[in-house]
Each structure stands twice: as structure tokens, then as C-alpha cells.
Scaffold this motif. Structure first.
Motif, mmCIF file in Angstrom:
data_model
loop_
_atom_site.group_PDB
_atom_site.id
_atom_site.type_symbol
_atom_site.label_atom_id
_atom_site.label_comp_id
_atom_site.label_asym_id
_atom_site.label_seq_id
_atom_site.Cartn_x
_atom_site.Cartn_y
_atom_site.Cartn_z
ATOM 1 N N ILE A 127 0.854 -1.190 0.000
ATOM 2 C CA ILE A 127 0.000 0.000 0.000
ATOM 3 C C ILE A 127 0.895 1.248 0.000
ATOM 4 N N PRO A 128 0.875 2.054 -1.083
ATOM 5 C CA PRO A 128 1.729 3.253 -1.133
ATOM 6 C C PRO A 128 1.367 4.230 -0.009
ATOM 7 N N ASP A 129 2.382 4.766 0.624
ATOM 8 C CA ASP A 129 2.168 5.735 1.703
ATOM 9 C C ASP A 129 3.342 6.707 1.722
ATOM 10 N N ASP A 130 3.046 7.997 1.645
ATOM 11 C CA ASP A 130 4.098 9.010 1.641
ATOM 12 C C ASP A 130 4.318 9.565 3.039
ATOM 13 N N LEU A 131 5.561 9.690 3.414
ATOM 14 C CA LEU A 131 5.935 10.312 4.677
ATOM 15 C C LEU A 131 6.676 11.616 4.397
ATOM 16 N N TYR A 132 6.427 12.616 5.229
ATOM 17 C CA TYR A 132 7.157 13.871 5.145
ATOM 18 C C TYR A 132 7.796 14.102 6.508
ATOM 19 N N VAL A 133 9.106 13.996 6.537
ATOM 20 C CA VAL A 133 9.849 14.060 7.793
ATOM 21 C C VAL A 133 10.478 15.443 7.939
ATOM 22 N N PRO A 134 10.200 16.154 9.034
ATOM 23 C CA PRO A 134 10.730 17.507 9.189
ATOM 24 C C PRO A 134 12.212 17.526 9.514
ATOM 25 N N ALA A 135 12.872 18.579 9.051
ATOM 26 C CA ALA A 135 14.242 18.854 9.464
ATOM 27 C C ALA A 135 14.174 19.357 10.903
ATOM 28 N N GLU A 136 14.679 18.565 11.810
ATOM 29 C CA GLU A 136 14.475 18.857 13.231
ATOM 30 C C GLU A 136 15.085 20.181 13.659
ATOM 31 N N GLY A 137 16.192 20.584 13.038
ATOM 32 C CA GLY A 137 16.773 21.855 13.444
ATOM 33 C C GLY A 137 15.824 23.015 13.260
ATOM 34 N N VAL A 138 15.002 22.959 12.211
ATOM 35 C CA VAL A 138 14.041 24.028 11.940
ATOM 36 C C VAL A 138 12.795 23.851 12.791
ATOM 37 N N ARG A 139 12.257 22.637 12.795
ATOM 38 C CA ARG A 139 11.029 22.387 13.552
ATOM 39 C C ARG A 139 11.235 22.635 15.044
ATOM 40 N N GLU A 140 12.347 22.147 15.566
ATOM 41 C CA GLU A 140 12.563 22.277 17.007
ATOM 42 C C GLU A 140 12.710 23.732 17.441
ATOM 43 N N SER A 141 13.254 24.582 16.579
ATOM 44 C CA SER A 141 13.342 25.999 16.933
ATOM 45 C C SER A 141 11.955 26.615 17.055
ATOM 46 N N LEU A 142 11.030 26.169 16.189
ATOM 47 C CA LEU A 142 9.653 26.642 16.288
ATOM 48 C C LEU A 142 8.975 26.117 17.550
ATOM 49 N N VAL A 143 9.215 24.842 17.848
ATOM 50 C CA VAL A 143 8.646 24.260 19.072
ATOM 51 C C VAL A 143 9.117 25.042 20.285
ATOM 52 N N GLU A 144 10.401 25.380 20.327
ATOM 53 C CA GLU A 144 10.933 26.122 21.464
ATOM 54 C C GLU A 144 10.331 27.517 21.563
ATOM 55 N N GLU A 145 10.091 28.158 20.423
ATOM 56 C CA GLU A 145 9.438 29.471 20.455
ATOM 57 C C GLU A 145 8.069 29.376 21.117
ATOM 58 N N VAL A 146 7.282 28.389 20.685
ATOM 59 C CA VAL A 146 5.938 28.221 21.229
ATOM 60 C C VAL A 146 6.010 27.891 22.715
ATOM 61 N N ARG A 147 6.899 26.977 23.083
ATOM 62 C CA ARG A 147 6.983 26.576 24.485
ATOM 63 C C ARG A 147 7.533 27.701 25.361
ATOM 64 N N ASP A 148 8.473 28.491 24.848
ATOM 65 C CA ASP A 148 8.959 29.641 25.615
ATOM 66 C C ASP A 148 7.835 30.636 25.868
ATOM 67 N N ALA A 149 6.986 30.847 24.844
ATOM 68 C CA ALA A 149 5.833 31.726 25.041
ATOM 69 C C ALA A 149 4.887 31.134 26.074
ATOM 70 N N ALA A 150 4.666 29.829 26.010
ATOM 71 C CA ALA A 150 3.761 29.165 26.939
ATOM 72 C C ALA A 150 4.310 29.144 28.360
ATOM 73 N N ARG A 151 5.631 29.249 28.507
ATOM 74 C CA ARG A 151 6.260 29.312 29.829
ATOM 75 C C ARG A 151 6.472 30.742 30.297
ATOM 76 N N LEU A 152 5.994 31.705 29.497
ATOM 77 C CA LEU A 152 6.125 33.129 29.803
ATOM 78 C C LEU A 152 7.583 33.568 29.824
ATOM 79 N N ARG A 153 8.407 32.933 28.984
ATOM 80 C CA ARG A 153 9.835 33.261 28.917
ATOM 81 C C ARG A 153 10.169 34.115 27.698
ATOM 82 N N ARG A 154 9.191 34.374 26.843
ATOM 83 C CA ARG A 154 9.441 35.097 25.596
ATOM 84 C C ARG A 154 8.298 36.075 25.353
ATOM 85 N N PRO A 155 8.600 37.327 24.979
ATOM 86 C CA PRO A 155 7.523 38.262 24.624
ATOM 87 C C PRO A 155 6.734 37.731 23.429
ATOM 88 N N VAL A 156 5.435 37.937 23.454
ATOM 89 C CA VAL A 156 4.568 37.434 22.387
ATOM 90 C C VAL A 156 4.201 38.579 21.456
#
Length: 224
Positions: A127-156
């Protein structure tokens, strides 16, 4: 540093949102991917000062000039036509349901820039199935931005407020590692608590429209 990490990160809100939707090992989360990606596109236009969205989820075109981005100019042109020569407010209930394929388009743009790596596989061996795997260096920087905002460590600012609101609306906070307290902050950002006018204007294009998008999807499903 790898070639993928050398490439430029996503530069628009829907690109960032689509990247966050992807799992580190490939695949994506969230059922309403097209609708919420379309909402993110409106958020990008609002960040660029091209449109304004009221609490009633009616949109006004403020500046019809080209953004230089293909998908953004196509959407802006559609909104200008909907507004007519008098520039009347646009009912988003008549725009969002027709924005099919938005997730796939931005996924394709990310793949073109090497931010997502396309892998083909076969489930059960055939069964054909396509995967799209993120470049972690880019994705993780975005995750950290969101989590820093959620921890009140970054101006929004307006962009980060809109991104946090999209994460809340999509329900992907837990998959980004956000605990209960962080998710509560993301919900507070989605509501616009404590934000100034500069942040609230683009945020309205996400928070005020999300309910319309979800309601439209529910109504469409009920019709089948």
C-alpha cells in the motif's frame, strides 16, 4: 551543520504551522488540516497589514497590493473580488470551506525548500504511503518558540500570538511537549488575554475565525 539545516526556515505563518503539525518521524496530526491552514493564511495576510478580521469573523481588505507570494496573492485577489468595488466586508463562511488543499500546498513548499524530506514507503508491503519528515533543526526551533511563550519566557508579538493560537486550536500542544500549565497559557493567548492592539489585530484572523472554520466543517460533515 547539514544541508537541510543550512536552508532558510519557513517564512510565513501557514508554513510554520504546517511544519509544527508534522511528527518528528513523519506524518502529521490534526483532523482539520486544510481549514486551519487556511486560517493561518488569513493570519499571514493580517500580519502583513493586507486584511483585518473583526470579532464577527467578517474580513475587510485593507491593502490589495501584491505581497510577492503566489498563494497569498491568489487568496488576496479572491477576497478583493468577494468584497466587490465598494470593498464591503467578506463573510468568511463563504471563503474557508472552499480552501481545499491548503495543507498539501504548504507541505509541498516546505518539501521544495528541504524543510520536509519526502519519503515513499509501502504499508503491508504493497500500500503506497508518503511520509514527510521535518528537518528537526528548523522544527525544534519553532517548538521552542511556542513553548517559551507558553512558559512566559518570551515576549509574544503578533506572529507568535497567531502561531500559539493555531497550536491551541489544532490541539497539538501535548505533542509539542506542553504540559497543562503551558496549554492553559496557549489558550489564554488564543483568547487575547493581556495582548496589545498590535498583537490582537493579526490574532483575530486566527482566534475569531477558528470557530467559524470548525463550525463550517461540522456543518459540511452533517450534510453527508
Amino acid at each position: 551543520m547539514s544541508d537541510l539545516e543550512d536552508r532558510p526556515p519557513p517564512v510565513t505563518l501557514p508554513d510554520e504551522f504546517v511544519l509544527l503539525l508534522h511528527r518528528p518521524g513523519g506524518g502529521h496530526r490534526c483532523a482539520q488540516v486544510d481549514l486551519l491552514t487556511a486560517v493561518a493564511e488569513l493570519g499571514e495576510l493580517a500580519l502583513r497589514g493586507r486584511v483585518e478580521v473583526a470579532v464577527s469573523a467578517k474580513l475587510t481588505v485593507l491593502d490589495p497590493r501584491s505581497t510577492g507570494i503566489g498563494w497569498a496573492d491568489e487568496l488576496l485577489g479572491r477576497l478583493v473580488r468577494k468584497a466587490g468595488p465598494k470593498g464591503r466586508p467578506v463573510e468568511l463562511t463563504g471563503v474557508l470551506p472552499g480552501r481545499l488543499g491548503r495543507f498539501r500546498e504548504h507541505r509541498g513548499l516546505l518539501a521544495e525548500h528541504g524543510v520536509l524530506r519526502h519519503r515513499r514507503r509501502k504499508l503491508l508491503g504493497f500500500i503506497p504511503d508518503d511520509l514527510y519528515v521535518p528537518a528537526e533543526g528548523v522544527r525544534e526551533s519553532l517548538v521552542e518558540e511556542v513553548r517559551d511563550a507558553a512558559r512566559l519566557r518570551r515576549p509574544v508579538d503578533g506572529r507568535l500570538a497567531a502561531l500559539c493560537a493555531l497550536v491551541h486550536a489544532a490541539g497539538i500542544g501535548p505533542s509539542l511537549g506542553c504540559g497543562a500549565d503551558e496549554r492553559a497559557v496557549l489558550e489564554s493567548v488564543w483568547r487575547g488575554d493581556g495582548l496589545g492592539e498590535a498583537e490582537l489585530r493579526p490574532l483575530a484572523a486566527v482566534s475569531a475565525v477558528t470557530a467559524v472554520a470548525v463550525s463550517a466543517a461540522a456543518a459540511g460533515s452533517a450534510g453527508y
